[in-house]
Design a protein around this motif. Structure first.
Motif, PDB file in Angstrom:
ATOM      1  N   ALA A   6       0.835  -1.206   0.000  1.00 48.10           N
ATOM      2  CA  ALA A   6       0.000   0.000   0.000  1.00 48.10           C
ATOM      3  C   ALA A   6       0.867   1.252   0.000  1.00 48.10           C
ATOM      4  CB  ALA A   6      -0.930  -0.007   1.216  1.00 48.10           C
ATOM      5  N   LEU A   7       1.948   1.244   0.769  1.00 44.01           N
ATOM      6  CA  LEU A   7       2.857   2.398   0.784  1.00 44.01           C
ATOM      7  C   LEU A   7       3.502   2.608  -0.580  1.00 44.01           C
ATOM      8  CD1 LEU A   7       4.594   2.009   4.260  1.00 44.01           C
ATOM      9  CD2 LEU A   7       2.890   3.699   3.576  1.00 44.01           C
ATOM     10  N   LEU A   8       3.875   1.527  -1.237  1.00 40.81           N
ATOM     11  CA  LEU A   8       4.450   1.622  -2.578  1.00 40.81           C
ATOM     12  C   LEU A   8       3.427   2.197  -3.557  1.00 40.81           C
ATOM     13  CD1 LEU A   8       6.786   0.963  -4.559  1.00 40.81           C
ATOM     14  CD2 LEU A   8       5.671  -1.232  -4.905  1.00 40.81           C
ATOM     15  N   MET A   9       2.209   1.759  -3.465  1.00 35.76           N
ATOM     16  CA  MET A   9       1.158   2.225  -4.374  1.00 35.76           C
ATOM     17  C   MET A   9       0.875   3.714  -4.165  1.00 35.76           C
ATOM     18  SD  MET A   9      -0.653   1.117  -6.756  1.00 35.76           S
ATOM     19  CE  MET A   9      -2.194   1.141  -7.601  1.00 35.76           C
ATOM     20  N   PHE A  10       0.675   4.127  -2.915  1.00 34.64           N
ATOM     21  CA  PHE A  10       0.391   5.539  -2.650  1.00 34.64           C
ATOM     22  C   PHE A  10       1.596   6.412  -2.948  1.00 34.64           C
ATOM     23  CE2 PHE A  10      -3.010   3.769   0.160  1.00 34.64           C
ATOM     24  CZ  PHE A  10      -4.065   4.288  -0.574  1.00 34.64           C
ATOM     25  N   GLY A  11       2.772   5.895  -2.680  1.00 34.55           N
ATOM     26  CA  GLY A  11       3.989   6.642  -3.006  1.00 34.55           C
ATOM     27  C   GLY A  11       4.140   6.845  -4.498  1.00 34.55           C
ATOM     28  N   SER A  12       3.829   5.818  -5.277  1.00 36.76           N
ATOM     29  CA  SER A  12       3.952   5.945  -6.727  1.00 36.76           C
ATOM     30  C   SER A  12       2.884   6.877  -7.287  1.00 36.76           C
ATOM     31  CB  SER A  12       3.878   4.580  -7.401  1.00 36.76           C
ATOM     32  OG  SER A  12       2.593   4.030  -7.319  1.00 36.76           O
ATOM     33  N   ILE A  13       1.718   6.927  -6.686  1.00 36.53           N
ATOM     34  CA  ILE A  13       0.675   7.855  -7.126  1.00 36.53           C
ATOM     35  C   ILE A  13       1.146   9.292  -6.932  1.00 36.53           C
ATOM     36  CG2 ILE A  13      -1.626   8.752  -6.567  1.00 36.53           C
ATOM     37  CD1 ILE A  13      -2.443   5.835  -5.965  1.00 36.53           C
ATOM     38  N   TYR A  14       1.660   9.598  -5.751  1.00 31.47           N
ATOM     39  CA  TYR A  14       2.126  10.954  -5.477  1.00 31.47           C
ATOM     40  C   TYR A  14       3.334  11.306  -6.338  1.00 31.47           C
ATOM     41  CZ  TYR A  14       4.013  14.987  -3.100  1.00 31.47           C
ATOM     42  OH  TYR A  14       4.498  16.237  -2.833  1.00 31.47           O
ATOM     43  N   LEU A  15       4.282  10.389  -6.441  1.00 29.29           N
ATOM     44  CA  LEU A  15       5.493  10.649  -7.211  1.00 29.29           C
ATOM     45  C   LEU A  15       5.177  10.846  -8.695  1.00 29.29           C
ATOM     46  CD1 LEU A  15       8.536  10.935  -7.052  1.00 29.29           C
ATOM     47  CD2 LEU A  15       8.714   8.480  -7.363  1.00 29.29           C
ATOM     48  N   ALA A  16       4.281  10.049  -9.239  1.00 26.11           N
ATOM     49  CA  ALA A  16       3.902  10.210 -10.640  1.00 26.11           C
ATOM     50  C   ALA A  16       3.228  11.556 -10.866  1.00 26.11           C
ATOM     51  CB  ALA A  16       2.974   9.080 -11.073  1.00 26.11           C
ATOM     52  N   GLY A  17       2.396  11.966  -9.942  1.00 24.43           N
ATOM     53  CA  GLY A  17       1.746  13.276 -10.062  1.00 24.43           C
ATOM     54  C   GLY A  17       2.748  14.412 -10.036  1.00 24.43           C
ATOM     55  N   ARG A  18       3.702  14.339  -9.117  1.00 27.11           N
ATOM     56  CA  ARG A  18       4.727  15.392  -9.030  1.00 27.11           C
ATOM     57  C   ARG A  18       5.641  15.390 -10.258  1.00 27.11           C
ATOM     58  NH1 ARG A  18       4.451  19.609  -6.713  1.00 27.11           N
ATOM     59  NH2 ARG A  18       6.642  19.663  -6.231  1.00 27.11           N
ATOM     60  N   MET A  19       6.031  14.204 -10.726  1.00 30.57           N
ATOM     61  CA  MET A  19       6.864  14.116 -11.923  1.00 30.57           C
ATOM     62  C   MET A  19       6.125  14.695 -13.124  1.00 30.57           C
ATOM     63  SD  MET A  19       8.785  10.429 -11.861  1.00 30.57           S
ATOM     64  CE  MET A  19       9.084  10.474 -13.613  1.00 30.57           C
ATOM     65  N   ALA A  20       4.866  14.363 -13.256  1.00 31.38           N
ATOM     66  CA  ALA A  20       4.069  14.862 -14.373  1.00 31.38           C
ATOM     67  C   ALA A  20       3.967  16.377 -14.321  1.00 31.38           C
ATOM     68  CB  ALA A  20       2.678  14.237 -14.336  1.00 31.38           C
ATOM     69  N   GLU A  21       3.755  16.910 -13.146  1.00 32.24           N
ATOM     70  CA  GLU A  21       3.639  18.360 -12.979  1.00 32.24           C
ATOM     71  C   GLU A  21       4.931  19.065 -13.390  1.00 32.24           C
ATOM     72  OE1 GLU A  21       1.258  20.685  -9.629  1.00 32.24           O
ATOM     73  OE2 GLU A  21       3.082  19.723  -8.899  1.00 32.24           O
ATOM     74  N   ARG A  22       6.058  18.512 -13.007  1.00 31.06           N
ATOM     75  CA  ARG A  22       7.348  19.106 -13.368  1.00 31.06           C
ATOM     76  C   ARG A  22       7.642  18.987 -14.856  1.00 31.06           C
ATOM     77  NH1 ARG A  22      11.847  19.282  -9.102  1.00 31.06           N
ATOM     78  NH2 ARG A  22      12.867  19.824 -11.039  1.00 31.06           N
ATOM     79  N   ARG A  23       6.990  18.032 -15.520  1.00 33.22           N
ATOM     80  CA  ARG A  23       7.208  17.837 -16.953  1.00 33.22           C
ATOM     81  C   ARG A  23       6.111  18.479 -17.793  1.00 33.22           C
ATOM     82  NH1 ARG A  23      11.080  13.949 -18.041  1.00 33.22           N
ATOM     83  NH2 ARG A  23      10.072  13.293 -19.954  1.00 33.22           N
ATOM     84  N   GLY A  24       5.280  19.315 -17.173  1.00 27.86           N
ATOM     85  CA  GLY A  24       4.267  20.068 -17.907  1.00 27.86           C
ATOM     86  C   GLY A  24       2.964  19.340 -18.128  1.00 27.86           C
ATOM     87  N   ARG A  25       2.692  18.346 -17.333  1.00 29.28           N
ATOM     88  CA  ARG A  25       1.464  17.572 -17.471  1.00 29.28           C
ATOM     89  C   ARG A  25       0.602  17.738 -16.218  1.00 29.28           C
ATOM     90  NH1 ARG A  25       2.207  14.687 -21.976  1.00 29.28           N
ATOM     91  NH2 ARG A  25       4.340  14.414 -22.666  1.00 29.28           N
ATOM     92  N   SER A  26      -0.598  17.219 -16.260  1.00 27.60           N
ATOM     93  CA  SER A  26      -1.558  17.382 -15.167  1.00 27.60           C
ATOM     94  C   SER A  26      -1.258  16.432 -13.999  1.00 27.60           C
ATOM     95  CB  SER A  26      -2.966  17.107 -15.695  1.00 27.60           C
ATOM     96  OG  SER A  26      -3.883  16.991 -14.642  1.00 27.60           O
ATOM     97  N   PHE A  27      -1.141  17.004 -12.796  1.00 32.33           N
ATOM     98  CA  PHE A  27      -0.930  16.199 -11.586  1.00 32.33           C
ATOM     99  C   PHE A  27      -2.091  15.233 -11.393  1.00 32.33           C
ATOM    100  CE2 PHE A  27      -1.495  15.203  -7.182  1.00 32.33           C
ATOM    101  CZ  PHE A  27      -0.218  14.995  -6.694  1.00 32.33           C
ATOM    102  N   LYS A  28      -3.303  15.775 -11.480  1.00 30.55           N
ATOM    103  CA  LYS A  28      -4.500  14.983 -11.205  1.00 30.55           C
ATOM    104  C   LYS A  28      -4.658  13.819 -12.177  1.00 30.55           C
ATOM    105  CE  LYS A  28      -8.593  16.520 -12.193  1.00 30.55           C
ATOM    106  NZ  LYS A  28      -9.870  17.242 -12.228  1.00 30.55           N
TER     107      LYS A  28
END
Length: 59
Positions: A6-28
């Motif tokens: 569960a920690l891996l799953m929630f961590g990857s959700i947050y990390l993917a959102g932040r990575m996407a935001e930094r690369r010009g894509r939608s966090f949500k």
């Protein structure tokens, strides 16, 4: 075993959102994608081009 997964799953959700935001894509949107496909979303984000341009500056 359920708690680390569960920690891996929630961590990857947050990390993917932040990575996407930094690369010009939608966090949500990318948080939802990561919720569906898990840590594979991180690899997918690395394969897609950066929308901010080649120098990394915000558009």
């Amino acid at each position: 075993m359920d708690i680390p997964l569960a920690l891996l799953m929630f961590g990857s959700i947050y990390l993917a959102g932040r990575m996407a935001e930094r690369r010009g894509r939608s966090f949500k949107n990318w948080a939802w994608i990561a919720g569906g496909i898990g840590p594979l979303a991180l690899a997918l984000l690395l394969l897609l081009p950066n929308l901010h341009g080649s120098n990394g500056a915000a558009a």
